[in-house]
Design a protein around this motif. Structure first.
Motif, PDB file in Angstrom:
ATOM      1  N   GLY A  75       6.311 -35.391  67.032  1.00  0.00           N
ATOM      2  CA  GLY A  75       5.558 -34.341  66.510  1.00  0.00           C
ATOM      3  C   GLY A  75       4.239 -34.549  65.614  1.00  0.00           C
ATOM      4  O   GLY A  75       3.601 -35.758  65.514  1.00  0.00           O
ATOM      5  N   THR A  76       4.078 -33.807  64.635  1.00  0.00           N
ATOM      6  CA  THR A  76       2.087 -34.000  63.749  1.00  0.00           C
ATOM      7  C   THR A  76       2.406 -33.336  62.147  1.00  0.00           C
ATOM      8  O   THR A  76       3.466 -31.700  62.601  1.00  0.00           O
ATOM      9  CB  THR A  76       1.319 -33.426  64.873  1.00  0.00           C
ATOM     10  N   VAL A  77       1.954 -33.315  61.826  1.00  0.00           N
ATOM     11  CA  VAL A  77       0.913 -32.670  60.614  1.00  0.00           C
ATOM     12  C   VAL A  77      -0.519 -32.491  60.339  1.00  0.00           C
ATOM     13  O   VAL A  77      -0.790 -33.746  60.498  1.00  0.00           O
ATOM     14  CB  VAL A  77       2.262 -32.543  59.410  1.00  0.00           C
ATOM     15  N   SER A  78      -0.594 -31.771  59.457  1.00  0.00           N
ATOM     16  CA  SER A  78      -1.987 -32.164  59.373  1.00  0.00           C
ATOM     17  C   SER A  78      -2.186 -31.362  58.026  1.00  0.00           C
ATOM     18  O   SER A  78      -1.502 -30.856  58.007  1.00  0.00           O
ATOM     19  CB  SER A  78      -3.099 -30.943  60.300  1.00  0.00           C
ATOM     20  N   VAL A  79      -3.002 -32.320  57.377  1.00  0.00           N
ATOM     21  CA  VAL A  79      -3.453 -31.995  55.997  1.00  0.00           C
ATOM     22  C   VAL A  79      -4.574 -32.138  55.513  1.00  0.00           C
ATOM     23  O   VAL A  79      -5.819 -32.353  55.752  1.00  0.00           O
ATOM     24  CB  VAL A  79      -2.504 -33.219  54.975  1.00  0.00           C
ATOM     25  N   LEU A  80      -4.791 -30.728  54.632  1.00  0.00           N
ATOM     26  CA  LEU A  80      -6.105 -30.097  54.623  1.00  0.00           C
ATOM     27  C   LEU A  80      -6.155 -30.390  53.094  1.00  0.00           C
ATOM     28  O   LEU A  80      -5.207 -30.391  51.862  1.00  0.00           O
ATOM     29  CB  LEU A  80      -6.287 -28.391  54.959  1.00  0.00           C
ATOM     30  N   ILE A  81      -7.621 -30.950  52.206  1.00  0.00           N
ATOM     31  CA  ILE A  81      -7.770 -31.628  51.246  1.00  0.00           C
ATOM     32  C   ILE A  81      -8.227 -30.173  50.532  1.00  0.00           C
ATOM     33  O   ILE A  81      -9.358 -30.412  50.965  1.00  0.00           O
ATOM     34  CB  ILE A  81      -8.877 -32.594  50.862  1.00  0.00           C
ATOM     35  N   GLU A  82      -7.494 -29.100  49.092  1.00  0.00           N
ATOM     36  CA  GLU A  82      -8.226 -28.086  48.635  1.00  0.00           C
ATOM     37  C   GLU A  82      -8.689 -28.440  47.476  1.00  0.00           C
ATOM     38  O   GLU A  82      -7.811 -28.976  46.453  1.00  0.00           O
ATOM     39  CB  GLU A  82      -7.369 -27.635  48.598  1.00  0.00           C
ATOM     40  N   ARG A  83     -10.274 -28.787  46.834  1.00  0.00           N
ATOM     41  CA  ARG A  83     -10.449 -28.747  45.906  1.00  0.00           C
ATOM     42  C   ARG A  83     -10.743 -27.842  45.352  1.00  0.00           C
ATOM     43  O   ARG A  83     -11.727 -26.807  45.841  1.00  0.00           O
ATOM     44  CB  ARG A  83     -11.321 -29.828  45.244  1.00  0.00           C
ATOM     45  N   PRO A  84     -11.093 -27.098  43.630  1.00  0.00           N
ATOM     46  CA  PRO A  84     -11.552 -26.027  42.982  1.00  0.00           C
ATOM     47  C   PRO A  84     -12.720 -26.053  43.646  1.00  0.00           C
ATOM     48  O   PRO A  84     -12.941 -24.388  43.712  1.00  0.00           O
ATOM     49  CB  PRO A  84     -11.318 -26.417  41.252  1.00  0.00           C
ATOM     50  N   ALA A  85     -13.807 -26.853  43.841  1.00  0.00           N
ATOM     51  CA  ALA A  85     -15.129 -26.148  43.585  1.00  0.00           C
ATOM     52  C   ALA A  85     -14.937 -26.313  45.205  1.00  0.00           C
ATOM     53  O   ALA A  85     -16.592 -25.256  45.353  1.00  0.00           O
ATOM     54  CB  ALA A  85     -15.802 -27.458  43.362  1.00  0.00           C
ATOM     55  N   VAL A 102      -0.385 -27.729  57.317  1.00  0.00           N
ATOM     56  CA  VAL A 102      -0.914 -27.175  57.906  1.00  0.00           C
ATOM     57  C   VAL A 102      -0.003 -28.185  59.753  1.00  0.00           C
ATOM     58  O   VAL A 102      -0.702 -29.032  59.720  1.00  0.00           O
ATOM     59  CB  VAL A 102      -1.894 -26.289  58.658  1.00  0.00           C
ATOM     60  N   GLY A 103      -0.285 -27.042  60.861  1.00  0.00           N
ATOM     61  CA  GLY A 103       0.002 -27.691  62.005  1.00  0.00           C
ATOM     62  C   GLY A 103       1.238 -28.183  62.170  1.00  0.00           C
ATOM     63  O   GLY A 103       1.268 -29.133  62.742  1.00  0.00           O
ATOM     64  N   VAL A 104       2.269 -28.208  61.516  1.00  0.00           N
ATOM     65  CA  VAL A 104       3.268 -28.909  61.772  1.00  0.00           C
ATOM     66  C   VAL A 104       4.432 -28.532  63.113  1.00  0.00           C
ATOM     67  O   VAL A 104       4.224 -26.751  63.510  1.00  0.00           O
ATOM     68  CB  VAL A 104       4.388 -28.109  60.677  1.00  0.00           C
ATOM     69  N   PHE A 105       4.197 -29.320  63.848  1.00  0.00           N
ATOM     70  CA  PHE A 105       5.183 -29.017  64.929  1.00  0.00           C
ATOM     71  C   PHE A 105       6.146 -30.264  65.447  1.00  0.00           C
ATOM     72  O   PHE A 105       5.660 -31.356  65.293  1.00  0.00           O
ATOM     73  CB  PHE A 105       4.167 -29.015  65.894  1.00  0.00           C
ATOM     74  N   VAL A 106       6.989 -30.335  65.351  1.00  0.00           N
ATOM     75  CA  VAL A 106       8.435 -31.297  66.308  1.00  0.00           C
ATOM     76  C   VAL A 106       8.264 -31.069  67.349  1.00  0.00           C
ATOM     77  O   VAL A 106       8.992 -29.687  67.689  1.00  0.00           O
ATOM     78  CB  VAL A 106       9.333 -32.126  65.461  1.00  0.00           C
ATOM     79  N   ARG A 107       8.524 -31.464  69.003  1.00  0.00           N
ATOM     80  CA  ARG A 107       8.777 -31.428  69.523  1.00  0.00           C
ATOM     81  C   ARG A 107      10.779 -31.095  70.195  1.00  0.00           C
ATOM     82  O   ARG A 107      11.297 -32.006  68.918  1.00  0.00           O
ATOM     83  CB  ARG A 107       8.817 -31.851  70.516  1.00  0.00           C
ATOM     84  N   PRO A 108      11.007 -29.767  70.645  1.00  0.00           N
ATOM     85  CA  PRO A 108      12.524 -29.018  71.049  1.00  0.00           C
ATOM     86  C   PRO A 108      12.991 -30.707  70.853  1.00  0.00           C
ATOM     87  O   PRO A 108      14.470 -30.981  70.628  1.00  0.00           O
ATOM     88  CB  PRO A 108      12.133 -28.664  71.590  1.00  0.00           C
ATOM     89  N   GLY A 109      13.140 -32.022  71.699  1.00  0.00           N
ATOM     90  CA  GLY A 109      13.333 -32.645  72.109  1.00  0.00           C
ATOM     91  C   GLY A 109      13.746 -34.021  70.893  1.00  0.00           C
ATOM     92  O   GLY A 109      14.568 -34.774  70.714  1.00  0.00           O
TER      93      GLY A 109
END
Length: 182
Positions: A75-85, A102-109
């Motif tokens: 499985g995988t997940v990505s994290v985007l950093i978001e700042r007010p500027a 974002v990009g959250v995914f876990v293989r079915p098995g």
């Protein structure tokens, strides 16, 4: 099964590409991802190399994976950093320092075995550890028809904010914002 939850390494662009393409072939991909398999599969190797290198660096984003003892990426997940500027990303512009999963995914098995929880725990802990102004919240979006994902996110502790985003290609569908606050 034991999983090693860790950040992706720059040289791992091929397995990063493979798990992304697998995610985009999932039966719920059309409501889980904004990208299509057809668009992603034709991207050149250089795209995947740069994307993975950037995610390994962790300056603007970070990708985490769950790896089995035999080396399979479960499985995988990505994290985007978001700042007010920053320029607004998906949804509204950041009012304060936050991250966006974002990009959250876990293989079915591997579903139902705690992989999602472990990936999210790592992503949230990483978010709280960022230097600079403290991250106030971690957010994500889920398609209104993706009840399985919404239930999993609630179980982990995310709550709906009431904010929604209409999709460009499907103006009748909504993405619902969920968050965890520090």
């Amino acid at each position: 099964m034991d999983y090693d939850i860790r950040g992706v390494r720059a040289e791992e662009w091929e397995p990063a590409r493979e798990i992304r393409l697998a995610a985009l072939r999932d039966p719920v991909a059309s409501i889980a991802f904004l990208e299509t398999y057809e668009r992603a599969v034709v991207r050149p190797d250089e795209f995947w190399q740069q994307r993975t290198a950037d995610a390994a660096e962790g300056r603007l984003s970070r990708q985490f994976i769950a790896e089995t003892p035999d080396g399979e990426w479960a499985g995988t997940v990505s994290v985007l950093i978001e700042r007010p500027a920053d320029e607004p990303g998906f949804g509204e512009a950041a009012e304060y320092d936050q991250t966006h999963l974002v990009g959250v995914f876990v293989r079915p098995g591997h579903r139902g075995l705690g992989v999602l929880d472990a990936l999210f725990r790592e992503a949230i802990d990483w978010s709280w550890s960022l230097t600079g102004p403290p991250v106030e919240r971690v957010r994500l979006y889920v398609h209104e028809a993706n009840a399985r994902a919404a239930a999993a996110y609630r179980r982990i502790g995310f709550v709906p904010t009431g904010r929604t985003v209409r999709l460009e290609g499907d103006r009748d569908s909504l993405e619902l914002e969920f968050e965890i606050r520090r």
